[in-house]
Design an enzyme around this catalytic site. Structure first.
Site, PDB file in Angstrom:
ATOM      1  N   GLU A 255       0.882  -1.179   0.000  1.00 25.11           N
ATOM      2  CA  GLU A 255       0.000   0.000   0.000  1.00 25.11           C
ATOM      3  C   GLU A 255       0.905   1.209   0.000  1.00 25.11           C
ATOM      4  OE1 GLU A 255      -1.211   3.113   1.301  1.00 25.11           O
ATOM      5  OE2 GLU A 255      -2.025   2.278   3.148  1.00 25.11           O
ATOM      6  N   CYS A 294      -1.702   8.880   3.335  1.00 28.74           N
ATOM      7  CA  CYS A 294      -1.610   8.218   2.037  1.00 28.74           C
ATOM      8  C   CYS A 294      -2.864   8.497   1.214  1.00 28.74           C
ATOM      9  CB  CYS A 294      -1.392   6.728   2.220  1.00 28.74           C
ATOM     10  SG  CYS A 294      -2.544   5.978   3.367  1.00 28.74           S
TER      11      CYS A 294
HETATM   12  P1  NDP Z   1       9.784   4.294   3.273  1.00 28.77           P
HETATM   13  O1  NDP Z   1       9.154   3.580   2.152  1.00 28.77           O
HETATM   14  O2  NDP Z   1      11.223   4.533   3.208  1.00 28.77           O
HETATM   15  O3  NDP Z   1       9.509   3.514   4.640  1.00 28.77           O
HETATM   16  C1  NDP Z   1       8.355   2.780   4.890  1.00 28.77           C
HETATM   17  C2  NDP Z   1       8.662   1.630   5.806  1.00 28.77           C
HETATM   18  O4  NDP Z   1       9.582   0.762   5.157  1.00 28.77           O
HETATM   19  C3  NDP Z   1       9.343   2.058   7.087  1.00 28.77           C
HETATM   20  O5  NDP Z   1       8.930   1.220   8.129  1.00 28.77           O
HETATM   21  C4  NDP Z   1      10.812   1.839   6.779  1.00 28.77           C
HETATM   22  O6  NDP Z   1      11.597   1.647   7.916  1.00 28.77           O
HETATM   23  C5  NDP Z   1      10.723   0.565   5.978  1.00 28.77           C
HETATM   24  N1  NDP Z   1      11.882   0.328   5.163  1.00 28.77           N
HETATM   25  C6  NDP Z   1      12.630   1.209   4.472  1.00 28.77           C
HETATM   26  N2  NDP Z   1      13.617   0.564   3.833  1.00 28.77           N
HETATM   27  C7  NDP Z   1      13.523  -0.741   4.150  1.00 28.77           C
HETATM   28  C8  NDP Z   1      14.271  -1.912   3.819  1.00 28.77           C
HETATM   29  N3  NDP Z   1      15.320  -1.852   3.015  1.00 28.77           N
HETATM   30  N4  NDP Z   1      13.884  -3.079   4.337  1.00 28.77           N
HETATM   31  C9  NDP Z   1      12.802  -3.160   5.140  1.00 28.77           C
HETATM   32  N5  NDP Z   1      12.080  -2.095   5.497  1.00 28.77           N
HETATM   33  C10 NDP Z   1      12.416  -0.895   5.008  1.00 28.77           C
HETATM   34  O7  NDP Z   1       8.991   5.613   3.468  1.00 28.77           O
HETATM   35  P2  NDP Z   1       9.333   6.857   4.396  1.00 28.77           P
HETATM   36  O8  NDP Z   1       8.810   6.586   5.743  1.00 28.77           O
HETATM   37  O9  NDP Z   1      10.766   7.262   4.292  1.00 28.77           O
HETATM   38  O10 NDP Z   1       8.477   7.936   3.659  1.00 28.77           O
HETATM   39  C11 NDP Z   1       8.880   8.314   2.368  1.00 28.77           C
HETATM   40  C12 NDP Z   1       7.695   8.585   1.493  1.00 28.77           C
HETATM   41  O11 NDP Z   1       6.807   7.478   1.490  1.00 28.77           O
HETATM   42  C13 NDP Z   1       6.838   9.730   1.913  1.00 28.77           C
HETATM   43  O12 NDP Z   1       7.380  10.948   1.531  1.00 28.77           O
HETATM   44  C14 NDP Z   1       5.583   9.399   1.199  1.00 28.77           C
HETATM   45  O13 NDP Z   1       5.682   9.779  -0.132  1.00 28.77           O
HETATM   46  C15 NDP Z   1       5.507   7.898   1.282  1.00 28.77           C
HETATM   47  N6  NDP Z   1       4.646   7.423   2.370  1.00 28.77           N
HETATM   48  C16 NDP Z   1       3.515   6.746   2.072  1.00 28.77           C
HETATM   49  C17 NDP Z   1       2.664   6.306   3.053  1.00 28.77           C
HETATM   50  C18 NDP Z   1       1.431   5.504   2.790  1.00 28.77           C
HETATM   51  O14 NDP Z   1       0.665   5.328   3.705  1.00 28.77           O
HETATM   52  N7  NDP Z   1       1.232   4.944   1.649  1.00 28.77           N
HETATM   53  C19 NDP Z   1       2.904   6.636   4.428  1.00 28.77           C
HETATM   54  C20 NDP Z   1       4.146   7.288   4.669  1.00 28.77           C
HETATM   55  C21 NDP Z   1       4.959   7.656   3.666  1.00 28.77           C
HETATM   56  P3  NDP Z   1      12.536   2.820   8.443  1.00 28.77           P
HETATM   57  O15 NDP Z   1      11.646   3.882   8.929  1.00 28.77           O
HETATM   58  O16 NDP Z   1      13.324   2.161   9.512  1.00 28.77           O
HETATM   59  O17 NDP Z   1      13.379   3.261   7.279  1.00 28.77           O
END
Ligand code: NDP
Length: 681
Positions: A255, A294
């Site tokens: 998602e 989101c």
């Molecule tokens: P990310 O996609 O980087 O992170 C989302 C989740 O994935 C976090 O729990 C993160 O952990 C984890 N993650 C990141 N890299 C890895 C990996 N290599 N292996 C396993 N888990 C991983 O999103 P961000 O939080 O940095 O937000 C960036 C952008 O994402 C926002 O600007 C927005 O555009 C979008 N976003 C979308 C959302 C939605 O609900 N669809 C909600 C929030 C953000 P960790 O925090 O430890 O890096």
């Protein structure tokens, strides 16, 4: 303070270099996260061998009751979570969406689990498929829980709701979870996990949490595990391609953010209710959670001749939004989650500016509460306008994950639908119109690209849950850019954590496997009327063949008088023949009553009440002079958790003298368990 993770039954503090977690409001460091030193393989094994086995000892109803107890327990302690939520930049209202919204989702699944799932460990999906002429070979689908661990990788914006909306269906299905909250706001999810674990409401091993990175966890995933991801499209797409996910075909639900739209109908003039509802909703979505949802509205699509009216109305309302320290009651919008996101949004606005102009940026002074907000991650509500939306890709592709949205005009409905589709798949789209023909065109035009569509007008606005709020009963997820996944949607999401298996065999064997009588299976009669048996003594397949009864013209006339149903087909031979019958026909409802008269045991028996009737079909007409007889068979017995009674489903077949089926249905009765103290017959 270092946030410990909960792994294989213990709280573990990382042993490496921690990531500092800072207050979004002041920039001060509040926690540190570090998951180094955790054995991720052991976490998975512990989930599979301890958690999964423990959870699957319970029925769906028992698990649902645990969710209810948990929801109550957490609700009583919610102030703890509100205090921490503040540091994420959330206003009270934002925290309400996250915290109360999360607990509400637990309550919803607790209720749905008991109402819509059986009090068993296997879910039967759909009816019996007869696969042979003689009916000795049939098929049915069953769903059983996967035996691995459900790994939930969550986003920073809803640390509580994001955790619980995935946990509830996984647990109800029978799968243990490993929760990996986004590091930046993990302290809120961690506190919830701490309270859950300390409560001991859930069986041991049901829930583990990682504060920090997931390390090499993906390298140890296996075929029975599930991964759900919420976050950016790029991270999701990368994880989905992990060799283990591909090699073992591990279920991966994604998602991600999308360019959700809000469209004003052509009928909505500036002085209409729909117009003001539209403006209100856009402002609400732009400012709630500082636009970090989101589902937030990124594209504001309005008729060409209303662009200026909409911009003027939005400018006016947005200028009044109070921004600042979210602890203050008057503050409507807090900061973004951190400086990194702030810098990201600045960049995205620059990119949007290639084809859009900025038509509003709030200039209100930040409301302070005694401490400096200089290091907070604030970003002011910003409105863009794109004059050439069909010729521009930026407003449809670039998402500024903050209080930023772009207005664009459309010429006609086809144009509006095309612009919406340019988002390449969204979580939600909404349409404001009081013209149902427009609503139909719009909804069907964009549905293939959307997980959810909200149609708002004066008739539902007051009670509407709004554009941005996913409801536990309704599907949340979307096509393409939105990740292509699906969450929530009531019991649908429970099934995402189960394996659907097609069972084929004889009706008797299948009934023995999933505990439900299947037509054509063996029945047994021991001479005791099944209505005289306690719930505990009834066996699937217990059956009764009643005496016969001749249906007379006098019966039909009496029933017509008693019920007031003088429909011509029952009362007049001539008119009945002009319909589809040979002559006057008995009322279907009379046949049901006469059937009950044949199988009911009149004395004080353990059957307490008739409580429903399902799947009724009238198959063959009954004419005066026909004889009917009933076959009543115990189809299933469903104990009610913690009650002195259970539900018995009876398969009922009413036949006639030619061995034809007249009516078939399932009758539901409440039947006393032995614990009830009344002396029955
Ligand atoms: P990310 O996609 O980087 O992170 C989302 C989740 O994935 C976090 O729990 C993160 O952990 C984890 N993650 C990141 N890299 C890895 C990996 N290599 N292996 C396993 N888990 C991983 O999103 P961000 O939080 O940095 O937000 C960036 C952008 O994402 C926002 O600007 C927005 O555009 C979008 N976003 C979308 C959302 C939605 O609900 N669809 C909600 C929030 C953000 P960790 O925090 O430890 O890096």
């Amino acid at each position: 303070m270092k946030l410990p993770s909960y792994a294989y039954g213990q709280w573990i503090e990382g042993s490496g270099v921690p990531t500092p977690l800072k207050s979004a409001v002041t920039g001060e460091q509040i926690y540190e996260a570090d998951s180094s030193g955790i054995n991720f393989n052991q976490m998975l094994e512990y989930g599979r061998t301890v958690g999964g086995i423990n959870i699957r000892k319970y029925t769906f109803h028992q698990r649902a009751l645990m969710l209810k107890e948990l929801a109550k327990h957490l609700t009583e302690r919610k102030e703890l979570f509100y205090k921490l939520s503040y540091f994420t930049g959330a206003t009270k209202n934002d925290s309400w969406f996250d915290i109360d919204g999360g607990f509400g989702t637990l309550f919803a699944y607790a209720s749905k689990g008991r109402k819509e799932l059986p009090n068993q460990t296997v879910f039967i999906d759909g009816g019996t498929e007869v696969l042979s002429k003689g009916g000795t070979f049939v098929g049915r689908h069953i769903c059983v829980p996967l035996e691995g661990v459900s790994v939930h990788i969550n986003a920073f914006n809803f640390p509580v709701w994001g955790m619980l909306e995935k946990f509830a269906p996984s647990f109800l299905a029978g799968m243990p979870c490993i929760i990996k909250p986004a590091t930046s706001t993990s302290y809120v999810a961690q506190k919830v996990a701490e309270v859950i674990i300390a409560s001991k409401i859930l069986p041991e091993g049901s829930l583990q949490i990682i504060c920090g990175s997931v390390g090499n966890l993906f390298d140890h995933l296996s075929l029975q595990d599930v991964v759900t991801f919420t976050g950016s499209h790029s991270t999701g797409a990368k994880l989905r391609q992990h060799k283990n996910i591909i090699e073992h075909s591990i279920r991966f639900n994604m998602e991600t953010d999308s360019l959700n739209c809000c469209v004003l109908g052509e009928d909505a003039a500036p002085d209409s209710e729909e117009f003001s509802l539209f403006v209100k909703e856009v402002v609400r979505e732009l400012t709630t959670k500082a636009g970090q949802r989101c589902t937030a509205i990124r594209r504001i699509i309005v008729p060409n001749d209303r662009v200026q009216d909409v911009i003027t109305a939005l400018q006016k309302r947005l200028a009044g939004v109070v921004i600042g320290d979210p602890i203050l009651d008057e503050v409507r919008m807090g900061p973004l989650v951190d400086k990194h996101q702030q810098a990201e949004v600045v960049e995205r606005v620059k990119e949007l500016s290639r084809t859009s102009e900025k038509v509003f940026e709030s200039n209100v002074e930040l409301k302070q509460n005694g401490h400096s907000l200089e290091h907070g991650a604030f970003f002011r509500p910003t409105l863009m306008y794109c004059s050439q939306p069909s010729a521009s890709s930026e407003p449809h592709d670039i998402e500024a994950f903050g209080p930023v949205s772009t207005v664009m005009g459309y010429a006609n409905m086809d144009d509006a639908i095309n612009l919406v589709r340019r988002g390449r798949g969204s979580l939600v789209g909404s349409f404001f119109s009081n013209n149902d023909a427009f609503c139909k065109m719009f909804a069907l035009g964009i549905a293939p690209y959307h997980g959810r569509i909200l149609i708002l007008n004066r008739y539902c606005a007051k009670e509407s849950t709004g554009h941005g709020s996913p409801m536990p009963q309704m599907v949340h997820g979307g096509q393409g850019r939105a990740g292509g996944g699906e969450e929530l949607g009531g019991i649908r999401s429970v099934l995402h954590y189960m394996q659907r298996t097609a069972l084929q065999g004889s009706p008797t064997t299948l009934a023995a496997i999933y505990g439900e009588y299947t037509v054509g299976g063996k029945t047994h009669t021991d001479g005791i009327h099944p209505f005289k048996k306690y719930f505990d003594d009834l066996v699937i397949g217990d059956s009764l063949l009643t005496k016969t009864r001749v249906i007379t013209l006098e019966d039909i006339e009496k029933f017509a008088d008693l019920s007031g149903d003088h429909f011509y087909a029952h009362m007049d031979d001539d008119l009945a023949r002009r319909s589809i019958f040979d002559k006057r026909v008995a009322h279907g409802y009379f046949i049901l009553s006469a059937a009950a008269g044949l199988f009911v045991e009149p004395g004080l028996v353990p059957v307490l009440a008739n409580y429903g009737l399902e799947g009724l079909r009238f198959i063959t007409p009954v004419y005066p002079g026909d004889t009917i007889q009933v076959r009543l068979t115990v189809k299933s017995t469903r104990p009610k958790e913690g009650e002195h009674q259970g539900v018995v489903e009876w398969d009922v077949i009413v036949g006639n003298q030619h061995n034809e089926q007249v009516a078939i249905y399932t009758l539901l009765t409440l039947v006393a368990k032995r614990q009830r103290t009344i002396e029955y017959l």
